[in-house]
Design a protein around this motif. Structure first.
Motif, PDB file in Angstrom:
ATOM      1  N   ASP A  69       0.806  -1.230   0.000  1.00  0.00           N
ATOM      2  CA  ASP A  69       0.000   0.000   0.000  1.00  0.00           C
ATOM      3  C   ASP A  69       0.835   1.274   0.000  1.00  0.00           C
ATOM      4  OD1 ASP A  69      -2.431  -1.336  -0.091  1.00  0.00           O
ATOM      5  OD2 ASP A  69      -2.648  -1.373   2.082  1.00  0.00           O
ATOM      6  N   GLU A  70       2.147   1.143  -0.221  1.00  0.00           N
ATOM      7  CA  GLU A  70       2.990   2.332  -0.300  1.00  0.00           C
ATOM      8  C   GLU A  70       3.617   2.425  -1.688  1.00  0.00           C
ATOM      9  OE1 GLU A  70       5.819   2.882   2.828  1.00  0.00           O
ATOM     10  OE2 GLU A  70       4.366   2.471   4.427  1.00  0.00           O
ATOM     11  N   PRO A  71       4.045   3.627  -2.100  1.00  0.00           N
ATOM     12  CA  PRO A  71       4.654   3.796  -3.428  1.00  0.00           C
ATOM     13  C   PRO A  71       6.044   3.186  -3.508  1.00  0.00           C
ATOM     14  CG  PRO A  71       4.715   5.855  -2.206  1.00  0.00           C
ATOM     15  CD  PRO A  71       3.892   4.907  -1.388  1.00  0.00           C
ATOM     16  N   ILE A  72       6.543   3.055  -4.714  1.00  0.00           N
ATOM     17  CA  ILE A  72       7.879   2.507  -4.942  1.00  0.00           C
ATOM     18  C   ILE A  72       8.926   3.396  -4.272  1.00  0.00           C
ATOM     19  CG2 ILE A  72       8.119   3.721  -7.159  1.00  0.00           C
ATOM     20  CD1 ILE A  72       9.647   1.248  -8.189  1.00  0.00           C
ATOM     21  N   ASN A 129      -9.375   6.151  -6.187  1.00  0.00           N
ATOM     22  CA  ASN A 129      -8.550   5.780  -5.033  1.00  0.00           C
ATOM     23  C   ASN A 129      -7.631   4.610  -5.338  1.00  0.00           C
ATOM     24  OD1 ASN A 129      -9.112   7.545  -2.814  1.00  0.00           O
ATOM     25  ND2 ASN A 129      -8.991   5.748  -1.490  1.00  0.00           N
ATOM     26  N   GLN A 130      -8.054   3.721  -6.235  1.00  0.00           N
ATOM     27  CA  GLN A 130      -7.238   2.581  -6.636  1.00  0.00           C
ATOM     28  C   GLN A 130      -6.603   2.906  -7.987  1.00  0.00           C
ATOM     29  OE1 GLN A 130      -8.027   1.532  -3.349  1.00  0.00           O
ATOM     30  NE2 GLN A 130      -7.222  -0.326  -4.302  1.00  0.00           N
ATOM     31  N   ALA A 170       1.246   6.776   0.579  1.00  0.00           N
ATOM     32  CA  ALA A 170       0.737   6.775  -0.794  1.00  0.00           C
ATOM     33  C   ALA A 170       0.089   8.112  -1.131  1.00  0.00           C
ATOM     34  CB  ALA A 170      -0.257   5.635  -0.982  1.00  0.00           C
ATOM     35  N   PHE A 171      -0.651   8.673  -0.176  1.00  0.00           N
ATOM     36  CA  PHE A 171      -1.299   9.954  -0.465  1.00  0.00           C
ATOM     37  C   PHE A 171      -0.282  11.089  -0.525  1.00  0.00           C
ATOM     38  CE2 PHE A 171      -4.046  13.621  -0.063  1.00  0.00           C
ATOM     39  CZ  PHE A 171      -5.002  13.296  -1.027  1.00  0.00           C
ATOM     40  N   GLU A 172       0.753  10.995   0.260  1.00  0.00           N
ATOM     41  CA  GLU A 172       1.825  11.995   0.160  1.00  0.00           C
ATOM     42  C   GLU A 172       2.480  11.930  -1.213  1.00  0.00           C
ATOM     43  OE1 GLU A 172       4.325  10.994   3.434  1.00  0.00           O
ATOM     44  OE2 GLU A 172       3.227  12.242   4.884  1.00  0.00           O
ATOM     45  N   TYR A 173       2.594  10.731  -1.777  1.00  0.00           N
ATOM     46  CA  TYR A 173       3.137  10.559  -3.123  1.00  0.00           C
ATOM     47  C   TYR A 173       2.201  11.187  -4.155  1.00  0.00           C
ATOM     48  CZ  TYR A 173       4.678   8.061  -7.352  1.00  0.00           C
ATOM     49  OH  TYR A 173       5.095   7.738  -8.616  1.00  0.00           O
ATOM     50  N   PHE A 174       0.892  11.019  -3.952  1.00  0.00           N
ATOM     51  CA  PHE A 174      -0.094  11.681  -4.824  1.00  0.00           C
ATOM     52  C   PHE A 174       0.131  13.194  -4.811  1.00  0.00           C
ATOM     53  CE2 PHE A 174      -4.009  14.196  -4.672  1.00  0.00           C
ATOM     54  CZ  PHE A 174      -4.571  13.945  -5.920  1.00  0.00           C
ATOM     55  N   GLU A 175       0.278  13.769  -3.623  1.00  0.00           N
ATOM     56  CA  GLU A 175       0.453  15.222  -3.512  1.00  0.00           C
ATOM     57  C   GLU A 175       1.782  15.671  -4.118  1.00  0.00           C
ATOM     58  OE1 GLU A 175      -2.036  16.767   0.251  1.00  0.00           O
ATOM     59  OE2 GLU A 175      -0.327  15.507   0.807  1.00  0.00           O
ATOM     60  N   LYS A 176       2.820  14.847  -3.946  1.00  0.00           N
ATOM     61  CA  LYS A 176       4.121  15.185  -4.524  1.00  0.00           C
ATOM     62  C   LYS A 176       4.047  15.159  -6.048  1.00  0.00           C
ATOM     63  CE  LYS A 176       8.976  13.898  -4.725  1.00  0.00           C
ATOM     64  NZ  LYS A 176       9.937  12.812  -4.697  1.00  0.00           N
ATOM     65  N   THR A 177       3.369  14.153  -6.603  1.00  0.00           N
ATOM     66  CA  THR A 177       3.224  14.064  -8.061  1.00  0.00           C
ATOM     67  C   THR A 177       2.449  15.260  -8.595  1.00  0.00           C
ATOM     68  OG1 THR A 177       3.249  11.644  -7.907  1.00  0.00           O
ATOM     69  CG2 THR A 177       2.429  12.598  -9.954  1.00  0.00           C
ATOM     70  N   ASP A 179      -2.438   2.828  -5.456  1.00  0.00           N
ATOM     71  CA  ASP A 179      -3.568   2.778  -4.525  1.00  0.00           C
ATOM     72  C   ASP A 179      -3.306   3.721  -3.359  1.00  0.00           C
ATOM     73  OD1 ASP A 179      -4.401   0.817  -6.232  1.00  0.00           O
ATOM     74  OD2 ASP A 179      -4.059  -0.852  -4.852  1.00  0.00           O
ATOM     75  N   LEU A 180      -4.292   4.535  -3.037  1.00  0.00           N
ATOM     76  CA  LEU A 180      -4.115   5.556  -1.998  1.00  0.00           C
ATOM     77  C   LEU A 180      -4.627   5.049  -0.658  1.00  0.00           C
ATOM     78  CD1 LEU A 180      -5.178   8.697  -4.074  1.00  0.00           C
ATOM     79  CD2 LEU A 180      -2.928   7.618  -3.873  1.00  0.00           C
ATOM     80  N   ASN A 181      -4.056   3.932  -0.216  1.00  0.00           N
ATOM     81  CA  ASN A 181      -4.530   3.276   1.011  1.00  0.00           C
ATOM     82  C   ASN A 181      -3.665   3.559   2.222  1.00  0.00           C
ATOM     83  OD1 ASN A 181      -6.585   2.087  -0.496  1.00  0.00           O
ATOM     84  ND2 ASN A 181      -5.360   0.286  -0.982  1.00  0.00           N
ATOM     85  N   SER A 182      -2.689   4.440   2.072  1.00  0.00           N
ATOM     86  CA  SER A 182      -1.813   4.746   3.206  1.00  0.00           C
ATOM     87  C   SER A 182      -1.440   6.219   3.162  1.00  0.00           C
ATOM     88  CB  SER A 182      -0.545   3.893   3.152  1.00  0.00           C
ATOM     89  OG  SER A 182       0.264   4.258   2.046  1.00  0.00           O
TER      90      SER A 182
END
Length: 756
Positions: free
Chosen positions: A338-341, A412-413, A439-446, A433-436
């Motif tokens: 549930d976390e990004p690469i 979300n997925q 992961a959401f911090e990665y969304f905001e960074k992108t 997947d934005l389950n953590s």
């Protein structure tokens, strides 16, 4: 194109598209030199600007060559021509980039080209076995870019000062490395090292050979690729693969395997012509192909299914490692569930030390994470499962110039985001997947990355209607402090249909079959088996699957036997079920069945869903598979594998009443079957028949197939075969993901078409 001029004319050509970092300026320079034309070429925020002066014949030939013979990695979206006053210059030059409002498109990363591969294997070349060899036609782009324009100072190569030899190539317009921003060599480039996590030692003496030795000894290694780290191990070593699965808590989800050559891949897989084309493409995606019955690879690479994800090395580092090993490697993303690469070795030490003891890494920073793309072929067409490295960011040129800036934040997925501005629609690489929280911090960074690339601040934000999506919550929070931004909430399955329409630039009305795992419906239930009549302006839900009660809500997604039991509750009394001798029923105790039946009757923690994805889970359980699922879509892959073992052309009975497709008759008939493979085949035949039957009710409408269920290769092939027989026009995405990875694209297309 042909432009009328007097005997001598000066033109200004403004070229939009992917034209920076792809060898476009030296291409222009060489064309101008060949035809003895004068002027200049430079990058700016818009793209490439050419001022060119000469006679009509030479200028006509120049413009024609620009459009028809451009460098392989470039893509011209638009070329504007303006006539200027002549300056009577006699030379053509490449001048320094100029800054302006940024609308040029960032290029995806590209795999090692053949010319660089030859140099890397040439003992007399100064870059012999150099793990960072690249040129204008290959190497990192998006993953090293901080901002635009794409100049070295704006990348993570800025810290590496070029040596004299590299600078000479970099400044020579006739060199393959002219303005190749990541250019380097042993003297001036990044440094490759191997680190031991436990002892904190760093060694730069033959690090690739050391890594190979550890892999041969059965160890898992963290290896730094283009857009993040891989966890790699020997793919032929069953013990090593099992240990990796155990450490990564990944019991059954397939692992991708990297091979040195396509010849090696053919030892373990059956390849179609399209499979080979995808594997050998310069993007080097993971390609999901059919497994051969072989003992060459470890059994636990892809258990329980007949597919395997294969790919070729795409960096010189991977190529050098595999050349030493002479065996394929598992190459799976380095991340916690549930976390990004992971992109930094410090994070490997912090989060993945229970998986690896050693890290093969270097000091060229990964600015933008980017996972591997995943594709497969269906009927010799491409079907995307994940759009990322090599393909993303994915840009579309729109005929209409959008007056407002649009941000679509996706699902979300398999999250992605899409930006629209001017004539550009840009789909980001796979976020995940934005389950953590991570992961959401990665969304905001992108999002911050793309806003920085394009000086972008949205006028409109589009999100899903689901009240519990992180992206929806973010969008509502964002506009609460930006009163001038318009918020649009769009239904999930309508966005699926629109994503297909966006790919094909469709403005017409279509009949869309939107089959997936879940999506928030207009009636506050979970949809996923929807037939919509849709246009870019509106949609109508004309048919849908009968609702299924998900006993235990999210638990039912992981435990398909709960879905199977729910189907039985719809068809039989509690007393009838308690005496059944089916494996599904016997997997529960009597008290468990009674408790679940009470939940079903009273609708306690049992949301309703019309999802075809959940119907797959139910049929999987009814056919005797009672194990929990290890990953999303596993039931579909197992049903697909079983279906291929049966030649049955029959389907189960279904009833369409009041625009609802009832599965009750199918359940009764499944329970009478003795063969699980026949159940699987007849179930897919039934879904195909539903699609064909309902399509026949709207003969004037083209059909759209969208949603994650249409990742099922057997199902799609069956439908397309029937449609060809009946001459039904059908669209399914080929250059963007058919799953939730394209929800943001559909959202953006809606706003684009309704905000002019």
């Amino acid at each position: 194109m042909s432009v009328e001029f007097i005997s001598k004319t000066r033109l200004q050509l403004t070229i939009f598209g992917i034209v920076q970092g792809v060898g476009f300026r030296p291409f222009v320079y060489q064309l101008a030199q060949k035809d003895k034309l004068a002027g200049c070429v430079y990058n700016d925020g818009s793209g490439v600007i050419v001022e060119i002066e000469g006679d009509k014949v030479a200028l006509d030939a120049f413009v024609d060559a620009l459009q028809n013979s451009a460098p392989p990695l470039s893509r011209i979206e638009q070329l504007n021509v303006k006539i200027l006053s002549c300056k009577n210059e006699i030379e053509f030059e490449i001048v320094k980039s100029k800054n302006s409002s940024v609308t040029t498109l960032v290029s995806p990363d590209v795999s090692l080209c053949d010319e660089c591969l030859l140099e890397m294997n040439d003992k007399n070349n100064r870059r012999y076995k150099y793990p960072f060899i690249n040129c204008t036609n290959c190497g990192p782009r998006y993953t090293i870019t901080k901002t635009l324009p794409y100049d070295r100072i704006n990348t993570s190569m800025a810290q590496f000062e070029m040596c004299d030899e590299c600078r000479a190539e970099f400044e020579n317009p006739f060199s393959r490395r002219y303005h190749a921003q990541p250019i380097s060599c042993y003297k001036c480039g990044p440094r490759l090292v191997i680190k031991n996590i436990d002892s904190d030692t760093v060694n730069d003496t033959n690090p690739i050979e050391q890594c190979a030795q550890l892999i041969q000894n059965g160890k898992s290694i963290a290896l730094k690729g283009l857009g993040g780290f891989h966890i790699v191990c020997d793919a032929t070593n069953e013990s090593a693969v099992k240990q990796l699965r155990k450490n990564k808590h990944r019991p059954t989800k397939p692992l991708a395997v990297m091979f040195l050559s396509i010849k090696e891949i053919k030892k373990v897989a059956k390849l179609s012509k399209k499979d080979e084309e995808l594997i050998l493409s310069r993007e080097r995606p993971i390609v999901v192909v059919e497994k051969k019955d072989t003992t060459f690879l470890a059994d636990s690479i892809a258990p329980n299914i007949d597919r395997i994800g294969v790919f070729l090395p795409y960096t010189p580092l991977h190529e050098l490692l595999l050349t030493i090993l002479k065996t394929p490697i598992v190459a799976t993303s380095a991340n916690v569930s549930d976390e990004p690469i992971v992109t930094d070795e410090k994070e490997i030490v912090k989060k993945l030390s229970f998986i690896v003891e050693n890290i093969l890494t270097h000091d060229r920073e990964i600015i933008n994470a980017c996972d591997d793309s995943v594709v497969m072929s269906v009927d010799e067409k491409t079907l995307f499962l994940r759009l990322a490295r090599g393909f993303g960011p994915k840009s579309f040129f729109t005929e209409a110039n959008c007056k407002k800036k649009i941000l679509a934040v996706g699902a979300n997925q398999k999250n992605t985001m899409t930006l629209v501005f001017d004539n550009n629609m840009i789909l980001s690489p796979h976020v995940g997947d934005l389950n953590s929280l991570e992961a959401f911090e990665y969304f905001e960074k992108t999002l911050d990355t793309f806003k920085k690339f394009y000086n972008f601040e949205p006028d409109i934000i589009v999100c899903d209607k689901h009240p519990r999506y992180e992206t929806t919550a973010w969008a509502k929070e964002y506009i609460s402090s930006h009163a001038d931004i318009e918020l649009v909430e769009l239904q999930h399955h309508y966005a699926h249909a629109l994503a297909t329409m966006a790919e094909y630039s469709l403005d017409e009305e279509v009949l869309a079959f939107c089959f997936d795992g879940t999506g928030y419906g207009d009636d506050a239930t979970l949809w996923g088996g929807e037939m919509l009549i849709a246009s870019p302006q509106k949609y109508e839900r004309v048919y849908h699957l009968q609702n299924i009660y998900l006993l235990g809500s999210e638990k039912a997604v992981r435990e398909p036997r709960r879905v199977g039991l729910s189907l039985l509750f719809e068809c039989f009394s509690l007393q009838e079920i308690l005496v059944m001798q089916y494996p599904l029923v016997k997997s529960f105790s009597i008290s468990e069945i009674k408790t679940l039946h009470t939940m079903y009757q009273r609708k306690i923690n049992s949301p309703q869903s019309s999802s075809v994805g959940r119907l797959f889970d139910g049929v999987y359980a009814l056919s005797g598979n009672i194990d929990d699922l290890g990953y999303e879509g596993e039931s579909g892959l197992i049903i697909e594998r079983m279906a291929k073992q049966s030649a049955s052309k029959k389907n189960y009975t279904y009833i369409i009443d009041n625009n609802i497709i009832s599965y009750k008759e199918m359940v009764y008939e499944i329970l009478e079957e003795e063969s699980s493979v026949k159940i699987a085949a007849k179930f897919l035949n039934t879904l195909c028949d539903i699609v064909v039957n309902i399509s026949g009710k709207y003969p004037h409408l083209p059909v759209v197939l969208c949603g994650g269920v249409f990742q099922n290769k057997v199902l799609v092939a069956k439908i397309k075969e029937k449609f060809e027989e009946l001459n039904i026009k059908c669209y399914i995405q080929e250059s963007t993901p058919v799953n939730d990875g394209s929800i943001s694209l559909g959202q953006a297309y809606y706003a684009l078409k309704n905000s002019q």
